[in-house]
Design an enzyme around this catalytic site. Structure first.
Site, PDB file in Angstrom:
ATOM      1  N   PHE A  65      39.455  38.099  42.089  1.00 24.35           N
ATOM      2  CA  PHE A  65      40.012  39.443  41.931  1.00 24.35           C
ATOM      3  C   PHE A  65      39.124  40.230  40.962  1.00 24.35           C
ATOM      4  O   PHE A  65      38.957  39.833  39.811  1.00 24.35           O
ATOM      5  CB  PHE A  65      41.430  39.393  41.354  1.00 24.35           C
ATOM      6  CG  PHE A  65      42.483  38.797  42.244  1.00 24.35           C
ATOM      7  CD1 PHE A  65      42.287  38.667  43.617  1.00 24.35           C
ATOM      8  CD2 PHE A  65      43.697  38.362  41.715  1.00 24.35           C
ATOM      9  CE1 PHE A  65      43.266  38.126  44.429  1.00 24.35           C
ATOM     10  CE2 PHE A  65      44.683  37.830  42.521  1.00 24.35           C
ATOM     11  CZ  PHE A  65      44.471  37.702  43.883  1.00 24.35           C
ATOM     12  N   TYR A  75      40.668  35.951  38.115  1.00 21.66           N
ATOM     13  CA  TYR A  75      40.903  37.388  37.956  1.00 21.66           C
ATOM     14  C   TYR A  75      40.018  37.903  36.828  1.00 21.66           C
ATOM     15  O   TYR A  75      40.121  37.453  35.693  1.00 21.66           O
ATOM     16  CB  TYR A  75      42.380  37.613  37.636  1.00 21.66           C
ATOM     17  CG  TYR A  75      42.899  39.029  37.830  1.00 21.66           C
ATOM     18  CD1 TYR A  75      42.054  40.136  37.809  1.00 21.66           C
ATOM     19  CD2 TYR A  75      44.257  39.259  38.031  1.00 21.66           C
ATOM     20  CE1 TYR A  75      42.547  41.420  37.987  1.00 21.66           C
ATOM     21  CE2 TYR A  75      44.765  40.541  38.209  1.00 21.66           C
ATOM     22  CZ  TYR A  75      43.900  41.619  38.180  1.00 21.66           C
ATOM     23  OH  TYR A  75      44.385  42.886  38.351  1.00 21.66           O
ATOM     24  N   CYS A  76      39.153  38.882  37.150  1.00 23.63           N
ATOM     25  CA  CYS A  76      38.318  39.556  36.152  1.00 23.63           C
ATOM     26  C   CYS A  76      37.506  38.540  35.360  1.00 23.63           C
ATOM     27  O   CYS A  76      36.799  37.729  35.928  1.00 23.63           O
ATOM     28  CB  CYS A  76      39.186  40.436  35.263  1.00 23.63           C
ATOM     29  SG  CYS A  76      38.255  41.520  34.147  1.00 23.63           S
ATOM     30  N   ILE A  77      37.614  38.545  34.037  1.00 21.64           N
ATOM     31  CA  ILE A  77      36.830  37.633  33.216  1.00 21.64           C
ATOM     32  C   ILE A  77      37.220  36.180  33.467  1.00 21.64           C
ATOM     33  O   ILE A  77      36.403  35.266  33.322  1.00 21.64           O
ATOM     34  CB  ILE A  77      36.979  38.004  31.722  1.00 21.64           C
ATOM     35  CG1 ILE A  77      36.004  37.228  30.864  1.00 21.64           C
ATOM     36  CG2 ILE A  77      38.394  37.811  31.239  1.00 21.64           C
ATOM     37  CD1 ILE A  77      36.015  37.667  29.412  1.00 21.64           C
TER      38      ILE A  77
END
Length: 524
Positions: free
Chosen positions: A328, A300-302
């Site tokens: 994500f 997710y993200c980073i």
């Protein structure tokens, strides 16, 4: 004066006195505009014409005639939702005058045609300026606030000052706007309630295991690597919108990394440490806990950016423990990273690094403020009006409660991430960065990849996420959901909200992908 003199003779770095580089930006803007007086004249003529139209509109309405508005708020702009902004002529004129003037100022900034990063910074700061001056942000020009003041005989403003004093005290002199009624939530009681247990921990994380709630269970566990700038339970909010609860109800054994909230003792921890202690030690622990070697993964993200680096290393070393990966809202090519690039030029990174070195970490509140500025009308000014002008308390909203529960970042890791990813965009280059002695090359990743993005994401814009479709060598599926960075991900099926686009093809341009995609109502 001595500091200014030292700056002029080169003893002080420009980033110390001007961390955002506003002086340089202002000079570049005026130099550009002096070379194109025709553009300024055109905007002045357009504004004068529109103002004349607004005067004619006012005259017609004042004598009871029907008249078409000269300008309307953009679709989805909730600042002018009160009926008085349209029904009462005075507030209608205030609204339209503001919209015309803000458009004029914004167009003037856009006419500068500066270097790409500088132009984006100019456009962003101009939006911040015109948003701050919205008439709804002031007592005498907000009809809802005026009504509340008259009805309560000023009690709303008195309570608003109390709210302001409380928020200043909470921020130790800096304004920390209260966005949610935190008293209504308790982790483990009505938020983050899916039963789980910690099965492993090290300096950087705890690994939490969740048992499936079904009789039949998938053999391969599902492991989730969330971003380390917030707590893990974004994927386990209230039971009705918990992704983890949904996954275990489908038969998955779920593991999630809960990242530590680092202090100065972890200042030395690097991006490589997060890779080794966060990704690879988690995979080892999952095998020890379940006996299963292979997993499916979510980043997710980073956390997804870190996972992408791990996949490259695994491909080069023959490590096949991750069978497939879902990302994500994850960026790996940062060339179109959106408004966050406004905060990641050399000027600001140097200034941020000095601040982080003093403490050993980036404070969570500083990153939260940056993210809030990306949607200032929704995440700053709406709360200013609600809390300080109307004197109300914020609502109980689980997502905003989680948003307030952010974490710090060690100086070594965060500096590396900002420079290598946002500033230099080296992850997108084969061999652009090296981790654990191996050059990172996403082209070596051949496992199935699913890329989820969100249409209104201000943190990881969907055109930026889409660029990853051309970097991996295996089968890649791209999906575009409605809403933003959080709600677009955790939108539960039973909510019957939003929408998503699907398309089995991956053309070179994301807008071509959207044009030929299938539209679906509801959750992806």
């Amino acid at each position: 004066m001595s500091r200014i003199a030292d700056y002029l003779v080169g003893k002080i770095s420009p980033s110390r006195l001007d961390p955002m580089g506003l002086g340089q930006l202002t000079w570049q803007y005026w130099r550009s505009m002096m070379r194109k007086p025709g553009a300024v004249m055109a905007q002045n003529i357009a504004l004068a014409t529109e103002q004349a139209g607004l005067l004619a509109y006012a005259m017609k309405r004042s004598i009871g005639m029907e008249a078409a508005e000269v300008v309307k708020p953009p679709s989805g702009d909730r600042r002018f939702k009160d009926p008085a902004w349209t029904e009462q002529l005075l507030f209608d004129l205030i609204k339209q005058s503001y919209l015309l003037t803000s458009r004029y100022v914004t167009n003037l900034a856009g006419a500068a045609e500066l270097e790409r990063r500088q132009q984006r910074k100019l456009d962003f700061l101009t939006r911040q300026f015109v948003d701050a001056l919205s008439p709804g942000n002031f007592v005498l020009s907000n009809p809802e606030v005026l009504r509340a003041t008259i009805d309560s005989k000023g009690a709303n403003l008195v309570q608003g000052m109390k709210n302001l004093a409380r928020d200043l005290a909470a921020g130790n002199g800096q304004l920390r706007i209260r966005m949610v009624d935190e008293s209504q939530f308790e982790v483990g009681k009505n938020i983050a309630t899916t039963p789980g247990k910690v099965v492993f921990e090290n300096d950087l994380m705890q690994l939490i295991q969740y048992t499936p709630s079904t009789d039949q269970v998938y053999q391969a566990p599902l492991v989730i690597f969330p971003p380390w700038i917030n707590t893990f339970y974004i994927l386990d909010l209230a039971p009705h919108n918990s992704f983890i609860r949904w996954a275990v109800s489908k038969g998955y054994t779920v593991f999630i990394v809960s990242w530590v909230n680092p202090d100065a003792k972890l200042a030395h921890k690097t991006f490589e440490d997060y890779l080794n202690e966060g990704i690879f030690e988690a995979l080892d622990a999952i095998e020890a806990a379940t006996g299963e070697r292979e997993v499916n993964a979510i980043g997710y993200c980073i956390g997804g950016t870190l996972l992408a680096c791990a996949l490259s290393q695994m491909a080069q070393t023959g490590d096949d423990r991750i069978r497939s990966t879902t990302f994500f809202t994850t960026q790996v090519d940062f060339s179109e990273a959106g408004d966050l690039t406004v905060f990641t030029d050399e000027y600001q990174i140097k200034s941020l690094e000095r601040t982080m070195r003093k403490r050993g970490y980036l404070d969570a509140s500083e990153m939260a403020t940056t993210f809030n500025m990306l949607r200032a009308n929704d995440l700053i000014w709406s709360f200013v009006i609600n809390n300080y002008l109307l004197g109300k308390s914020p609502a109980a909203f689980d997502l905003l409660y989680w948003n307030n529960d952010s974490t710090r970042m060690p100086v070594a890791m965060h500096s590396y991430y900002l420079r290598e990813m946002y500033l230099e965009n080296r992850l997108a280059e084969p061999g652009g960065i090296t981790l654990n002695g191996l050059p990172v090359d996403l082209g070596q990743v051949r496992i199935p990849i699913f890329l989820q993005s969100s249409k209104e994401d201000h943190i990881a814009p969907y055109p930026s996420v889409y660029k990853a479709t051309k970097l991996y060598s295996g089968p890649v599926t791209f999906m575009l959901a409605g809403s933003g960075h959080i709600a677009g991900v955790i939108n539960p099926p039973q909510a019957n909200k939003y929408y998503y686009y699907s398309n089995s093809e991956v053309p070179s341009d994301v807008e071509d992908w959207i044009e030929s995609a299938d539209y679906h109502e509801g959750s992806w």
